[in-house]
Motif scaffolding. Structure first.
Motif, PDB file in Angstrom:
ATOM      1  N   PHE A  46     121.971 -19.323 -72.588  1.00 52.57           N
ATOM      2  CA  PHE A  46     122.238 -18.120 -73.365  1.00 52.57           C
ATOM      3  C   PHE A  46     121.998 -16.869 -72.513  1.00 52.57           C
ATOM      4  O   PHE A  46     121.202 -16.866 -71.575  1.00 52.57           O
ATOM      5  CB  PHE A  46     121.321 -18.054 -74.590  1.00 52.57           C
ATOM      6  CG  PHE A  46     121.617 -19.086 -75.658  1.00 52.57           C
ATOM      7  CD1 PHE A  46     122.838 -19.729 -75.725  1.00 52.57           C
ATOM      8  CD2 PHE A  46     120.666 -19.386 -76.621  1.00 52.57           C
ATOM      9  CE1 PHE A  46     123.110 -20.668 -76.716  1.00 52.57           C
ATOM     10  CE2 PHE A  46     120.917 -20.310 -77.611  1.00 52.57           C
ATOM     11  CZ  PHE A  46     122.139 -20.961 -77.659  1.00 52.57           C
ATOM     12  N   TRP A  47     122.708 -15.786 -72.875  1.00 52.92           N
ATOM     13  CA  TRP A  47     122.485 -14.503 -72.209  1.00 52.92           C
ATOM     14  C   TRP A  47     121.035 -14.046 -72.390  1.00 52.92           C
ATOM     15  O   TRP A  47     120.464 -14.191 -73.482  1.00 52.92           O
ATOM     16  CB  TRP A  47     123.358 -13.427 -72.839  1.00 52.92           C
ATOM     17  CG  TRP A  47     124.833 -13.597 -72.772  1.00 52.92           C
ATOM     18  CD1 TRP A  47     125.647 -14.070 -73.761  1.00 52.92           C
ATOM     19  CD2 TRP A  47     125.700 -13.235 -71.684  1.00 52.92           C
ATOM     20  NE1 TRP A  47     126.968 -14.047 -73.352  1.00 52.92           N
ATOM     21  CE2 TRP A  47     127.025 -13.534 -72.084  1.00 52.92           C
ATOM     22  CE3 TRP A  47     125.481 -12.688 -70.420  1.00 52.92           C
ATOM     23  CZ2 TRP A  47     128.133 -13.309 -71.264  1.00 52.92           C
ATOM     24  CZ3 TRP A  47     126.580 -12.461 -69.599  1.00 52.92           C
ATOM     25  CH2 TRP A  47     127.887 -12.773 -70.014  1.00 52.92           C
ATOM     26  N   PRO A  48     120.434 -13.440 -71.391  1.00 51.85           N
ATOM     27  CA  PRO A  48     119.127 -12.789 -71.593  1.00 51.85           C
ATOM     28  C   PRO A  48     119.289 -11.548 -72.478  1.00 51.85           C
ATOM     29  O   PRO A  48     120.237 -10.774 -72.310  1.00 51.85           O
ATOM     30  CB  PRO A  48     118.697 -12.395 -70.175  1.00 51.85           C
ATOM     31  CG  PRO A  48     119.569 -13.189 -69.248  1.00 51.85           C
ATOM     32  CD  PRO A  48     120.859 -13.404 -69.970  1.00 51.85           C
ATOM     33  N   SER A  49     118.375 -11.362 -73.403  1.00 53.59           N
ATOM     34  CA  SER A  49     118.406 -10.166 -74.249  1.00 53.59           C
ATOM     35  C   SER A  49     118.339  -8.917 -73.391  1.00 53.59           C
ATOM     36  O   SER A  49     117.622  -8.872 -72.383  1.00 53.59           O
ATOM     37  CB  SER A  49     117.227 -10.170 -75.230  1.00 53.59           C
ATOM     38  OG  SER A  49     117.357 -11.204 -76.162  1.00 53.59           O
ATOM     39  N   GLY A  50     119.079  -7.909 -73.801  1.00 54.64           N
ATOM     40  CA  GLY A  50     119.082  -6.638 -73.091  1.00 54.64           C
ATOM     41  C   GLY A  50     120.095  -6.545 -71.969  1.00 54.64           C
ATOM     42  O   GLY A  50     120.270  -5.466 -71.379  1.00 54.64           O
ATOM     43  N   THR A  51     120.782  -7.655 -71.655  1.00 52.64           N
ATOM     44  CA  THR A  51     121.772  -7.636 -70.582  1.00 52.64           C
ATOM     45  C   THR A  51     122.962  -6.760 -70.963  1.00 52.64           C
ATOM     46  O   THR A  51     123.480  -6.851 -72.080  1.00 52.64           O
ATOM     47  CB  THR A  51     122.268  -9.056 -70.267  1.00 52.64           C
ATOM     48  OG1 THR A  51     121.153  -9.889 -69.954  1.00 52.64           O
ATOM     49  CG2 THR A  51     123.241  -9.042 -69.092  1.00 52.64           C
ATOM     50  N   SER A  90     123.978  -6.607 -65.817  1.00 55.59           N
ATOM     51  CA  SER A  90     122.860  -5.775 -65.360  1.00 55.59           C
ATOM     52  C   SER A  90     121.725  -6.601 -64.778  1.00 55.59           C
ATOM     53  O   SER A  90     120.862  -6.067 -64.076  1.00 55.59           O
ATOM     54  CB  SER A  90     122.340  -4.918 -66.520  1.00 55.59           C
ATOM     55  OG  SER A  90     121.896  -5.745 -67.595  1.00 55.59           O
ATOM     56  N   VAL A  91     121.686  -7.885 -65.086  1.00 53.53           N
ATOM     57  CA  VAL A  91     120.735  -8.821 -64.475  1.00 53.53           C
ATOM     58  C   VAL A  91     121.538 -10.029 -64.012  1.00 53.53           C
ATOM     59  O   VAL A  91     122.586 -10.334 -64.588  1.00 53.53           O
ATOM     60  CB  VAL A  91     119.624  -9.253 -65.460  1.00 53.53           C
ATOM     61  CG1 VAL A  91     118.787  -8.054 -65.879  1.00 53.53           C
ATOM     62  CG2 VAL A  91     120.220  -9.930 -66.686  1.00 53.53           C
ATOM     63  N   PHE A 138     129.670  -4.418 -73.207  1.00 55.60           N
ATOM     64  CA  PHE A 138     128.877  -4.680 -74.415  1.00 55.60           C
ATOM     65  C   PHE A 138     127.453  -5.037 -74.005  1.00 55.60           C
ATOM     66  O   PHE A 138     127.154  -5.258 -72.824  1.00 55.60           O
ATOM     67  CB  PHE A 138     129.511  -5.793 -75.264  1.00 55.60           C
ATOM     68  CG  PHE A 138     129.686  -7.109 -74.554  1.00 55.60           C
ATOM     69  CD1 PHE A 138     128.734  -8.107 -74.669  1.00 55.60           C
ATOM     70  CD2 PHE A 138     130.807  -7.353 -73.775  1.00 55.60           C
ATOM     71  CE1 PHE A 138     128.884  -9.331 -74.024  1.00 55.60           C
ATOM     72  CE2 PHE A 138     130.978  -8.569 -73.118  1.00 55.60           C
ATOM     73  CZ  PHE A 138     130.008  -9.558 -73.247  1.00 55.60           C
ATOM     74  N   THR A 139     126.567  -5.103 -74.994  1.00 59.51           N
ATOM     75  CA  THR A 139     125.149  -5.327 -74.745  1.00 59.51           C
ATOM     76  C   THR A 139     124.676  -6.553 -75.516  1.00 59.51           C
ATOM     77  O   THR A 139     125.089  -6.777 -76.659  1.00 59.51           O
ATOM     78  CB  THR A 139     124.331  -4.099 -75.171  1.00 59.51           C
ATOM     79  OG1 THR A 139     124.796  -2.953 -74.443  1.00 59.51           O
ATOM     80  CG2 THR A 139     122.843  -4.300 -74.894  1.00 59.51           C
ATOM     81  N   ILE A 140     123.813  -7.334 -74.888  1.00 59.60           N
ATOM     82  CA  ILE A 140     123.200  -8.468 -75.570  1.00 59.60           C
ATOM     83  C   ILE A 140     121.946  -7.972 -76.283  1.00 59.60           C
ATOM     84  O   ILE A 140     121.030  -7.422 -75.671  1.00 59.60           O
ATOM     85  CB  ILE A 140     122.832  -9.587 -74.570  1.00 59.60           C
ATOM     86  CG1 ILE A 140     124.048  -9.959 -73.724  1.00 59.60           C
ATOM     87  CG2 ILE A 140     122.290 -10.794 -75.322  1.00 59.60           C
ATOM     88  CD1 ILE A 140     125.256 -10.422 -74.505  1.00 59.60           C
ATOM     89  N   GLY A 141     121.925  -8.154 -77.588  1.00 59.72           N
ATOM     90  CA  GLY A 141     120.820  -7.662 -78.398  1.00 59.72           C
ATOM     91  C   GLY A 141     119.651  -8.641 -78.453  1.00 59.72           C
ATOM     92  O   GLY A 141     119.484  -9.496 -77.576  1.00 59.72           O
ATOM     93  N   THR A 167     127.063  -4.601 -79.763  1.00 57.99           N
ATOM     94  CA  THR A 167     125.830  -5.317 -79.445  1.00 57.99           C
ATOM     95  C   THR A 167     125.908  -6.676 -80.117  1.00 57.99           C
ATOM     96  O   THR A 167     126.110  -6.758 -81.329  1.00 57.99           O
ATOM     97  CB  THR A 167     124.593  -4.554 -79.931  1.00 57.99           C
ATOM     98  OG1 THR A 167     124.511  -3.295 -79.248  1.00 57.99           O
ATOM     99  CG2 THR A 167     123.316  -5.334 -79.651  1.00 57.99           C
ATOM    100  N   VAL A 168     125.774  -7.742 -79.340  1.00 55.90           N
ATOM    101  CA  VAL A 168     126.018  -9.087 -79.844  1.00 55.90           C
ATOM    102  C   VAL A 168     124.854 -10.004 -79.517  1.00 55.90           C
ATOM    103  O   VAL A 168     123.934  -9.647 -78.786  1.00 55.90           O
ATOM    104  CB  VAL A 168     127.328  -9.661 -79.265  1.00 55.90           C
ATOM    105  CG1 VAL A 168     128.518  -8.809 -79.688  1.00 55.90           C
ATOM    106  CG2 VAL A 168     127.258  -9.757 -77.735  1.00 55.90           C
ATOM    107  N   GLY A 169     124.922 -11.211 -80.073  1.00 56.95           N
ATOM    108  CA  GLY A 169     123.866 -12.180 -79.884  1.00 56.95           C
ATOM    109  C   GLY A 169     123.949 -12.924 -78.566  1.00 56.95           C
ATOM    110  O   GLY A 169     124.938 -12.841 -77.821  1.00 56.95           O
TER     111      GLY A 169
END
Length: 333
Positions: A135-140, A113-114, A167-170, A81-83
């Motif tokens: 930046f990546w949206p959180s939860g992606t 996922s989005v 991986f997941t964006i936190g 899980t990353v920023g």
């Protein structure tokens, strides 16, 4: 103070995985004064981390009599899980010809996922990064399918493995640092969480400006002036060799946010060798709060922005600059 250390993620050599130092893993590497990696020195990982990285790499081998196109690393690690500012960074073991890069990009398929608009960008002939326009949206949830089996590098080598990283964006954790204001502010999902006094680099050794994604963090780091090319002479007033706590790593050229015994009460003067100093309590708090890929943006320093490949400072390039380094252009995942 600073120590040059490159952390490149999960090493993938002929299907083997080498994990390295730091909370997030990686390879410790010597560096040149411009922050480029000079030589690798893989560090033995703990058994649980090594097992995790082996599982995350998921190579699918294919045998070939031709020379193998191999990867040194894929960052971030699968399952992490990353920023929101963390790029996908793929480093090849050997150079990739310009003529082969479009085909390689097409075989590095990113799904999310989005919907996210992003693109690959080549830093030299061995490293290619993927980042969104913003930046990546959180939860992606992000998946990289590196379908490289049989794909050529233009110099007679061909891929013998496929790799998948998910991986997941936190949470959206962002830090902003004002050098002239001696202030660091940390936000979570757009809301101010904490304001802290800081001291940054001196006029002789200014800090980098720009946005740098956290590379990794370590509870203690030995920092030496010799390792960053300042001086190896113990009699020089700029000489140092000291181990300091609560170190959040920002650049391969040795920039950290950390506590310094030489500056225990920051907020008044910029006198570091390029790092950002926090108090002991604040540095411990930020160490525990930050994660790999969280953006740290420094403003007001005379040094200029860090190069995009000096760590993961990918967002120091504008979107047009980013696309100029892509062989296939922007896509929506």
């Amino acid at each position: 103070m600073g120590r040059r250390k490159r952390s490149a993620g999960v090493a993938l050599l002929a299907g083997a995985v080498l994990a390295g130092t730091g909370v997030f893993g990686g390879n410790a590497m010597a560096a040149t004064p411009d922050g480029k990696a000079a030589a690798k020195a893989p560090v033995k990982a703990s058994a649980p981390q090594a097992a995790k990285d082996r599982a995350g790499a998921r190579p699918a081998a294919a045998h070939s009599s031709r020379a193998a196109m191999l990867l040194d690393s894929i960052t971030p690690s699968s399952g992490s899980t990353v920023g929101v500012a963390m790029p996908i960074s793929v480093v090849f073991s050997n150079p990739v010809a310009p003529s082969a890069r479009a085909n390689i990009e097409r075989h590095l398929k990113v799904t999310t996922s989005v919907p996210v608009t992003g693109a690959w960008h080549w830093f030299g002939d061995r490293r290619v990064d993927y980042r969104p326009q913003k930046f990546w949206p959180s939860g992606t949830r992000v998946t990289l399918n590196a379908n490289l089996t049989g794909v050529g590098d233009g110099y007679g080598r061909y891929g013998v493995h496929g790799y998948q990283h998910t991986f997941t964006i936190g949470a959206d954790v962002e830090a902003t640092i004002s050098v002239p204001g001696h202030t660091m502010r940390v936000y979570r999902n757009g809301k101010l969480v904490r304001t802290m006094p800081i001291d940054a680099g001196s006029p002789q050794f200014p800090s980098w400006d720009g946005t740098m994604a956290v590379i990794d963090k370590q509870a203690k780091v030995r920092m030496t002036s010799c390792s960053v090319g300042i001086t190896c002479d113990p009699h020089n007033p700029n000489y140092y060799d000291i181990t300091l706590p609560w170190d959040v790593h920002l650049t391969f050229s040795g920039t950290y946010v950390h506590y310094s015994t030489a500056d225990p009460h920051p907020g008044h003067a910029n006198g570091s060798h390029g790092c950002v100093h926090l108090s002991l309590a604040d540095s411990e708090w930020f160490y525990n709060y930050a994660k790999q890929g969280d953006p740290v943006t420094i403003t007001g320093s005379p040094r200029g922005k860090a190069a995009g490949d000096n760590g993961y400072a990918d967002y120091d390039l504008s979107w047009s600059q980013w696309l100029a380094g892509s062989a296939t252009g922007a896509t929506t995942a």
